[in-house]
Design a protein around this motif. Structure first.
Motif, short mmCIF file in Angstrom:
data_model
loop_
_atom_site.label_atom_id
_atom_site.label_comp_id
_atom_site.label_asym_id
_atom_site.label_seq_id
_atom_site.Cartn_x
_atom_site.Cartn_y
_atom_site.Cartn_z
N UNK A 60 0.82 -1.22 0.00
CA UNK A 60 0.00 0.00 0.00
C UNK A 60 0.85 1.26 0.00
N UNK A 61 1.79 1.34 0.92
CA UNK A 61 2.51 2.60 1.12
C UNK A 61 3.53 2.87 0.03
N UNK A 62 4.17 1.82 -0.48
CA UNK A 62 5.20 2.02 -1.50
C UNK A 62 4.63 1.82 -2.90
N UNK A 63 4.10 0.62 -3.17
CA UNK A 63 3.59 0.33 -4.51
C UNK A 63 2.37 1.19 -4.82
N UNK A 64 1.48 1.35 -3.85
CA UNK A 64 0.29 2.16 -4.07
C UNK A 64 0.63 3.61 -4.36
N UNK A 65 1.57 4.17 -3.61
CA UNK A 65 1.99 5.55 -3.85
C UNK A 65 2.61 5.69 -5.24
N UNK A 66 3.45 4.74 -5.60
CA UNK A 66 4.06 4.78 -6.93
C UNK A 66 3.00 4.72 -8.03
N UNK A 67 1.99 3.88 -7.85
CA UNK A 67 0.92 3.76 -8.84
C UNK A 67 0.20 5.09 -9.03
N UNK A 68 -0.10 5.76 -7.93
CA UNK A 68 -0.76 7.07 -8.00
C UNK A 68 0.12 8.11 -8.68
N UNK A 69 1.39 8.15 -8.32
CA UNK A 69 2.31 9.12 -8.91
C UNK A 69 2.45 8.91 -10.41
N UNK A 70 2.57 7.64 -10.80
CA UNK A 70 2.70 7.33 -12.21
C UNK A 70 1.48 7.82 -13.00
N UNK A 71 0.30 7.59 -12.44
CA UNK A 71 -0.93 8.03 -13.10
C UNK A 71 -1.04 9.55 -13.11
N UNK A 72 -0.66 10.19 -12.00
CA UNK A 72 -0.71 11.66 -11.94
C UNK A 72 0.20 12.28 -12.99
N UNK A 73 1.36 11.67 -13.20
CA UNK A 73 2.28 12.17 -14.22
C UNK A 73 1.69 11.98 -15.62
N UNK A 74 1.14 10.81 -15.88
CA UNK A 74 0.58 10.53 -17.21
C UNK A 74 -0.57 11.46 -17.55
N UNK A 75 -1.40 11.74 -16.55
CA UNK A 75 -2.62 12.51 -16.81
C UNK A 75 -2.47 13.99 -16.48
N UNK A 76 -1.28 14.40 -16.05
CA UNK A 76 -1.03 15.81 -15.77
C UNK A 76 -1.83 16.35 -14.60
N UNK A 77 -1.97 15.55 -13.54
CA UNK A 77 -2.75 15.97 -12.36
C UNK A 77 -1.80 16.36 -11.23
N UNK A 78 -1.83 17.61 -10.83
CA UNK A 78 -1.03 18.09 -9.70
C UNK A 78 -1.62 19.42 -9.25
N UNK A 79 -1.35 19.84 -8.01
CA UNK A 79 -0.37 19.29 -7.09
C UNK A 79 -0.78 17.94 -6.50
N UNK A 80 0.24 17.21 -6.08
CA UNK A 80 0.09 15.91 -5.44
C UNK A 80 0.59 16.07 -4.01
N UNK A 81 -0.34 16.08 -3.05
CA UNK A 81 0.03 16.23 -1.63
C UNK A 81 0.20 14.84 -1.03
N UNK A 82 1.42 14.53 -0.67
CA UNK A 82 1.74 13.22 -0.10
C UNK A 82 1.82 13.34 1.42
N UNK A 83 0.87 12.74 2.12
CA UNK A 83 0.77 12.88 3.58
C UNK A 83 1.63 11.80 4.24
N UNK A 84 2.65 12.23 4.97
CA UNK A 84 3.58 11.29 5.60
C UNK A 84 3.60 11.50 7.12
N UNK A 85 4.68 11.11 7.75
CA UNK A 85 4.74 11.03 9.21
C UNK A 85 6.11 11.43 9.73
N UNK A 86 6.14 11.92 10.97
CA UNK A 86 7.42 12.23 11.61
C UNK A 86 8.25 10.98 11.87
#
Length: 332
Positions: A107-133
């Motif tokens: 989920x955290x690694x492969x899922x994030x990569x899948x979303x980023x790849x699609x966002x790049x292909x479709x020109x969707x941004x900004x992409x806010x990636x919510x992470x943790x301390x």
């Protein structure tokens, strides 16, 4: 964002933090996002609960898609037509990651990569990636600025650190507008009762003991979910591409101090506390320096911990019908 009434894809928004963000956004809590349409993409794992979105599910700007962020075909179908992504979806419970890390990597690694790849292909941004301390590891004194190296110690935090780096690489390599947030420990209503504050509150309301790890001296900074989501809205509105923003709450407590406050709020005594074996690799202290988001975007936490904790205890006391089935299903 390209339109005055943007369309935002919010992943994992049937969970605790994501649902708060969506409820607040769609009820006018973020003026800069007034009129925005929201698509929620959520797999509805054990911690996802559609009831968290009941207050807004009938609003005209809301739509829901049941699915996995690692499903590339589904993401390719859902993402076009949106103007931004706010990515909350994650496996997030450290204890579960210690017992088995595969879901966290997927989920955290492969899922994030899948979303980023699609966002790049479709020109969707900004992409806010919510992470943790937790990606920073453990710090005995002082506070981490965003420039500190990542030294994660649990499978959960390692998977989040990996996703941070992948997200930032899409900005540096492809020019995708990626913005990363790293928050301290959240609390508030609708939090799944495996986490320490809702677990302790609900156990005490049920007359059960609460499990305190080790010597109870591990330190966490507590951030109300409303402050966290307000900071994310600021990053979405005014953040800079390729930047990382720490989000802190300003209330550092040992777990013993936190337990003492929860006992008092629930009318219980230390007889209700059971010391248990410490968690493997338990980070001693987290502390983020949130000077950057304060100075650049004007963020400061507005919920003082005493008031926020009292409101949270009252919410769980008044909403047993929400959490009792969840605890039963999860055998908590």
């Amino acid at each position: 964002m390209s339109r005055s009434t943007p369309a935002i894809l919010v992943t994992g928004a049937a969970g605790f933090v994501g649902s708060h963000f969506v409820r607040t956004l769609l009820t006018g809590g973020y003026p800069s996002l007034a009129g925005a349409r929201v698509t929620v993409l959520d797999k509805l794992t054990y911690a996802g609960n559609l009831a968290n979105l009941d207050p807004v599910r009938d609003l005209p700007g809301f739509s829901f898609v049941h699915g996995d962020i690692a499903d590339a075909a589904l993401v390719d179908e859902v993402l076009p037509g949106h103007d931004a992504v706010v990515h909350f979806a994650a496996e997030s419970h450290v204890d579960r990651s210690i017992k088995g890390a595969a879901d966290f990597v997927m989920t955290n690694v492969v899922g994030t990569h899948t979303l980023l790849d699609a966002a790049l292909r479709h020109g969707v941004s900004p992409f806010i990636h919510v992470s943790t301390d937790e990606v920073y590891g453990s710090i005995l004194e002082g506070s981490w600025p965003e420039t500190d190296p990542l030294q994660p110690n649990s499978p959960y935090s390692a998977s989040k650190a990996a996703s941070d780096l992948i997200a930032l690489s899409y900005h540096r390599t492809h020019g995708l507008d990626v913005r990363v947030t790293r928050c301290s420990n959240n609390y508030g209503p609708y939090q799944f009762p495996e986490k320490v504050i809702p677990l302790f509150i609900t156990n005490l309301l049920e007359g059960k003991k609460v499990p305190l790890y080790g010597d109870g001296l591990n330190v966490r900074d507590w951030l109300h979910v409303d402050d966290h989501c307000r900071a994310i809205a600021l990053v979405l509105e005014k953040g800079r591409p390729g930047e990382i923003y720490n989000i802190g709450g300003g209330t550092e407590l040992t777990n013993k101090e936190l337990t003492d406050r929860l006992l008092a709020a629930c009318g219980a005594t230390w007889d209700s506390v059971e010391y248990v074996e410490d968690r493997k690799g338990h980070d001693r202290r987290y502390s983020v320096d949130w000077t950057k988001i304060r100075e650049e975007l004007g963020y400061t936490p507005q919920r003082d911990f005493e008031t926020g904790l009292a409101e949270t205890v009252a919410w769980y006391r008044e909403n047993r019908a929400w959490w009792e089935p969840l605890k039963k299903r999860a055998a908590l």
